[in-house]
Write a protein that holds these residues in place. Structure first.
Motif, short mmCIF file in Angstrom:
data_model
loop_
_atom_site.label_atom_id
_atom_site.label_comp_id
_atom_site.label_asym_id
_atom_site.label_seq_id
_atom_site.Cartn_x
_atom_site.Cartn_y
_atom_site.Cartn_z
N THR A 1 0.85 -1.20 0.00
CA THR A 1 0.00 0.00 0.00
C THR A 1 0.88 1.24 0.00
O THR A 1 2.06 1.19 0.37
N GLY A 2 0.28 2.35 -0.39
CA GLY A 2 0.99 3.62 -0.33
C GLY A 2 1.36 3.98 1.10
O GLY A 2 2.45 4.48 1.37
N ARG B 1 6.81 18.00 -2.62
CA ARG B 1 6.01 16.96 -1.97
C ARG B 1 5.29 16.07 -2.98
O ARG B 1 4.53 15.19 -2.58
N ALA B 2 5.51 16.29 -4.25
CA ALA B 2 4.86 15.47 -5.28
C ALA B 2 5.36 14.03 -5.17
O ALA B 2 6.48 13.78 -4.75
N PRO B 3 4.51 13.06 -5.54
CA PRO B 3 4.93 11.64 -5.48
C PRO B 3 6.13 11.37 -6.37
O PRO B 3 6.23 11.90 -7.47
N LEU B 4 7.03 10.55 -5.87
CA LEU B 4 8.21 10.16 -6.61
C LEU B 4 8.06 8.75 -7.15
O LEU B 4 7.39 7.92 -6.52
N SER C 1 21.34 10.77 -3.79
CA SER C 1 19.97 10.23 -3.89
C SER C 1 18.93 11.35 -3.78
O SER C 1 18.01 11.46 -4.59
N PHE C 2 19.09 12.22 -2.77
CA PHE C 2 18.14 13.33 -2.61
C PHE C 2 18.27 14.31 -3.78
O PHE C 2 17.28 14.85 -4.26
N GLY C 3 19.50 14.54 -4.22
CA GLY C 3 19.70 15.44 -5.35
C GLY C 3 19.01 14.95 -6.61
O GLY C 3 18.39 15.72 -7.35
N ARG C 4 19.10 13.64 -6.86
CA ARG C 4 18.44 13.08 -8.03
C ARG C 4 16.92 13.24 -7.93
O ARG C 4 16.26 13.55 -8.92
N ASP C 5 16.39 13.06 -6.73
CA ASP C 5 14.94 13.22 -6.55
C ASP C 5 14.53 14.68 -6.79
O ASP C 5 13.49 14.95 -7.41
N VAL C 6 15.32 15.61 -6.27
CA VAL C 6 15.00 17.02 -6.46
C VAL C 6 15.03 17.39 -7.94
O VAL C 6 14.15 18.10 -8.45
N ARG D 1 12.15 18.86 -12.88
CA ARG D 1 11.88 18.65 -14.30
C ARG D 1 10.40 18.38 -14.55
O ARG D 1 9.81 18.91 -15.48
N HIS D 2 9.81 17.56 -13.69
CA HIS D 2 8.39 17.23 -13.90
C HIS D 2 7.49 18.38 -13.48
O HIS D 2 6.38 18.51 -14.00
N ARG D 3 7.96 19.20 -12.57
CA ARG D 3 7.19 20.40 -12.24
C ARG D 3 7.16 21.32 -13.44
O ARG D 3 6.10 21.85 -13.81
N ALA D 4 8.32 21.51 -14.11
CA ALA D 4 8.39 22.36 -15.29
C ALA D 4 7.54 21.78 -16.42
O ALA D 4 6.84 22.50 -17.13
#
Length: 240
Positions: A114-115, A165-168, A212-217, A222-225
């Motif tokens: 589950t999420g 806070r968007a889902p990764l 790891s955190f940098g890659r997520d950011v 990119r997906h926000r843009a």
């Protein structure tokens, strides 16, 4: 499946029993009891707020890990007072780390992924790393706290910038990096290695965490843009 209220009541009872059993080996000061029980109340309150009506078998494993992190918190508090608790602390922390490899397998084997379970797993990891970073920072420098505070700094940044806070997407590398942090901190806490190789291991762990955190950011940016561009592209112009 177990009702949330029943599971959390049993968890708090088990935590009290564990702390009482530890007191027979290393007498726990009031500060240690407060640290352990405060952690337990925080964990159970968070689960009660976020969990669905029942907890699956994997959630119960994760809950056990979180409670062991509370025991580690109590031992860390006792250690700060000057008592020798390293063997017990390392044993409990290593057990919690070993269980980290169990809950995911249980979820897949029972078809109960589950999420909430994924989020709970991540928060249990973060809590244990935060607690472990405290005694290690005392011996190796305050910079080690960056390992324990990284997840919470990311959360705080998300308060200021909600797009963080968007889902990764799922990325197994995160679990590898988390495991490296835990192993490095437990080894450092045990004191089995000299200072130089221990510091090197902690620096490698911190570097992997930053990557790891940098890659997520970067992914979120990119997906926000992309989402913003899509919204503009789909917007109708006003008719004159």
């Amino acid at each position: 499946m177990v009702q949330v209220a029943r599971a959390l009541a049993a968890a708090l009872g088990a935590l009290v029993a564990l702390l009482a059993a530890l007191s027979l080996v290393v007498p726990l000061d009031t500060v240690a009891w407060v640290a352990g029980l405060a952690g337990g109340l925080l964990v159970t309150a968070s689960v009660a707020h976020a969990a669905p009506g029942v907890l699956g078998p994997a959630d119960l494993v994760t809950l056990t890990r979180a409670l062991l992190a509370c025991v580690v918190a109590a031992l860390v508090a006792q250690g700060v007072l000057g008592d020798q608790v390293t063997p017990l602390l390392v044993t409990v922390a290593a057990t919690a780390l070993a269980l980290d490899a169990v809950d995911g397998r249980v979820a897949r084997a029972t078809g109960t992924q589950t999420g909430f379970g994924a989020r709970f797993d991540g928060e249990a990891d973060a809590f244990l790393l935060l607690v472990l970073s405290v005694p290690v920072a005392q011996e190796h420098g305050a910079w080690v706290l960056l390992v324990g505070l990284a997840r919470y700094a990311f959360w705080g940044a998300g308060v200021v910038a909600p797009w963080l806070r968007a889902p990764l997407p799922r990325r197994d590398w995160r679990k590898v990096v988390t495991a490296v942090q835990g192993i490095a901190l437990v080894v450092a806490a045990s004191g089995v290695l000299p200072t130089v190789p221990t510091d090197a291991a902690l620096l490698v762990a911190l570097g992997l965490l930053a990557e790891s955190f940098g890659r997520d950011v970067v992914w979120l940016a990119r997906h926000r843009a992309g989402a913003h561009a899509g919204a503009l592209g789909g917007r109708r112009l006003p008719v004159p």
